[in-house]
Design an enzyme around this catalytic site. Sequence first.
Site, mmCIF file in Angstrom:
data_model
loop_
_atom_site.group_PDB
_atom_site.id
_atom_site.type_symbol
_atom_site.label_atom_id
_atom_site.label_comp_id
_atom_site.label_asym_id
_atom_site.label_seq_id
_atom_site.Cartn_x
_atom_site.Cartn_y
_atom_site.Cartn_z
ATOM 1 N N HIS A 202 0.870 -1.176 0.000
ATOM 2 C CA HIS A 202 0.000 0.000 0.000
ATOM 3 C C HIS A 202 0.909 1.229 0.000
ATOM 4 O O HIS A 202 1.674 1.435 0.937
ATOM 5 C CB HIS A 202 -0.928 -0.006 1.217
ATOM 6 N N GLU B 120 1.511 3.587 3.019
ATOM 7 C CA GLU B 120 2.032 3.034 4.270
ATOM 8 C C GLU B 120 3.557 3.012 4.139
ATOM 9 O O GLU B 120 4.165 2.010 3.763
ATOM 10 C CB GLU B 120 1.424 1.659 4.523
ATOM 11 N N HIS C 114 3.293 -3.455 6.678
ATOM 12 C CA HIS C 114 2.191 -2.510 6.465
ATOM 13 C C HIS C 114 2.242 -1.431 7.541
ATOM 14 O O HIS C 114 3.178 -1.364 8.341
ATOM 15 C CB HIS C 114 0.848 -3.238 6.511
ATOM 16 N N GLU D 165 1.961 -4.949 11.027
ATOM 17 C CA GLU D 165 1.463 -3.570 11.081
ATOM 18 C C GLU D 165 2.393 -2.810 12.016
ATOM 19 O O GLU D 165 2.419 -3.047 13.218
ATOM 20 C CB GLU D 165 0.020 -3.543 11.579
#
Length: 731
Positions: free
Chosen positions: A358, A361, A496, A589
């Site tokens: 992404h 990110e 991410h 994350e």
Amino acid sequence: MWGLLLALATFAPAVGVSLGASGASVLGLASPATTEAPVSTPAPRSSQAELSAGNKNGTSEQHVRIRVIKKKKIIMKKRKKLTPSRPPVTARASVTTSPARTLDLPEKQEPDCPPLGLESLRVSDNQLDASSSQSFGLGPHRGRLNIQSGLEDGDLFDGAWCAERQDAEPWLQVDARHPTHFSGIITQGRNSIWRYDWVTSYKVQFSNDSLTWWGSKNRSSGMDAVFPANSDPETPVLNLLPEPQVARFIRLLPQTWLQGGASCLRAEILACPVSDPNGLFPEVPVLGSSDTLDFRHHDYKAMRKLMKQVNEQCPNITRIYSIGKSHQGLKLYVMEMSDQPGEHELGEPEVRYVAGMHGNEALGRELLLLLMQFLCREFLRGDPRVTRLLTETRIHLLPSMNPDGYEIAFRRGSELVGWAEGRWNHQGIDLNHNFADLNTPLWEAEDDGLVPDTVPNHHLPLPTYYTLPNATVAPETWAVIKWMERIPFVLSANLHGGELVVSYPFDMTRTPWAARELTPTPDEAVFRWLSTVYAGTNWAMQDPDRRPCHSQDFSSYGNIINGADWHTVPGSMNDFSYLHTNCFEVTVELSCDKFPHENELRQEWENNKDALLTYLEQVRMGIAGVVRDKDTEIGIADAVIAVDGINHDVTTAWGGDYWRLLTPGDYVVTASAEGYHAATRNCRVTFEEGPVPCNFHLTKTPKQRLRELLAAGAKVPPDLRRRLERLRGQN
């Protein structure tokens, strides 16, 4: 993430209000469905600096033009004039004022000071206060830029600070805890799939003791400045102060907001530190790292330049290669790091890190650029840990899987990119939903009792529909798939941002259309181990005082979660990697803030440095060996390694070597290959570091030997002829 679903589902009609004839304070967007109704209202004395003069000859009447869409208006609230105290310090103005005594904002405003830390959580909940709140879930601690709401309207994790509807003078206050140079404010509306709420204008006040306040002024008029705010819930709006102020406290005072809505906002404060030579305040914690690395954000050209510099500094252990191009033609560069770059060494496992799937990110991208610098520098210094890692492992670092999306986000800037801009590739494809769904055919075959005898439990082929010319498969996705198939990866992590948690496969729920459901793989124990290793060595995840990023407190789960039990993600790279190749992959994350400011990169590197290294070292966990032909000692490619009790097999690489990740325990392992008799042996995995050797020698079956002899034109040996005759007699 649920937060993205909420951001995507949130939409609102364009609502605008034009204050005054000068057009200096324009709050809104034009719409073809807009109808305009001029309204003439007497202006209170305190609003002379709030509204542009819409009258001629300086009369007391102001003309306010309200655009009405679907019967929605803007609330204009009268306020008493503030009696300001003299500000202690001011700096040179960054915004000029017009003769009409309104803010004359430049066409493009750029943040000057870094963020104070509302979004990144450096500002704690107890530093935030408000005049009132509709509920705990809409309290001041939720007034953070880009914070995402939960699914339930009015739950404990709503998507903004919202004042009570009867609050006549709402305000949101931030205590910086030290004298601080405030230079600007960024605001958003409320993140919600149920409501539309945003503030359209606000004032700003400052204080050193939270009792005496002064306001931000227009330079020419000396009146309170009113700042244009939002015209939708999600787009961040930046306002630089006409005169930056030094104070400890800052307040945002909403003046107008959407008709039918509430005074709701999310914010970030731009602020520079101020020296405290007398030591009157507690020392500000120093963010940073002692490592001498390049701590800044790198666009495509800067990334290429940095990778080239690392390669030139460490030519013997690095190699740069491209796995393909993005839709816009930007190359997907990989940095390979090993003592023998460019070749697969027998018995040496291959690992990878992928970032930037992404594009917005951005932290993962910078962490991989920092990691390659760090590994190069420490190898040259002779660090034993790094030296062993590079001599026993072949590491591949892909810092930007979606360079097109990143360039969009980079141009917007870390504080203004919002929650979703730049997430998708140039075609508008979410790459983490773009891999082939291999879960469904596997589970259907399992339900029919076809696995593993008829349908394998590993290396599932690509579905026919996925390979058609008109299939919606991004070039970035295809490039990564070919990369996976070309190199025998064993371990991977997909980096991410936007949360602090490690999620592991399966990412897709087994029950069709279920939003979330625990869906473990046969290797649940291994994936939980891998996830716990990263989470357990990440400083931010292990901080006992940290608050949840958005709407879930993952610390109660050890900061790990099954992906499908969080939210279903069909077509994820993690699931595809597990079912199409030998590679075990998790999603990390990294931070609540998807695109942290450059001044936070040093701390983020410290948060993740040891975790990045320790995770790579987990490739040594389990068993490893070579499957060879008993007669020739040549390695057998594509031999299947099966472990009793685990319904997922792996295969050998082209040299016959394999790696099977396993947690400590006793295992019965079988190696088999076409044309060979299977062999089984017991293998014990201990807590000692390093994979346990578990080699196999396979004997060809008589039929296979006969095929090879006949293919070579040789005579059949008597012993083989007799064995074949016995086999025919048995049949």
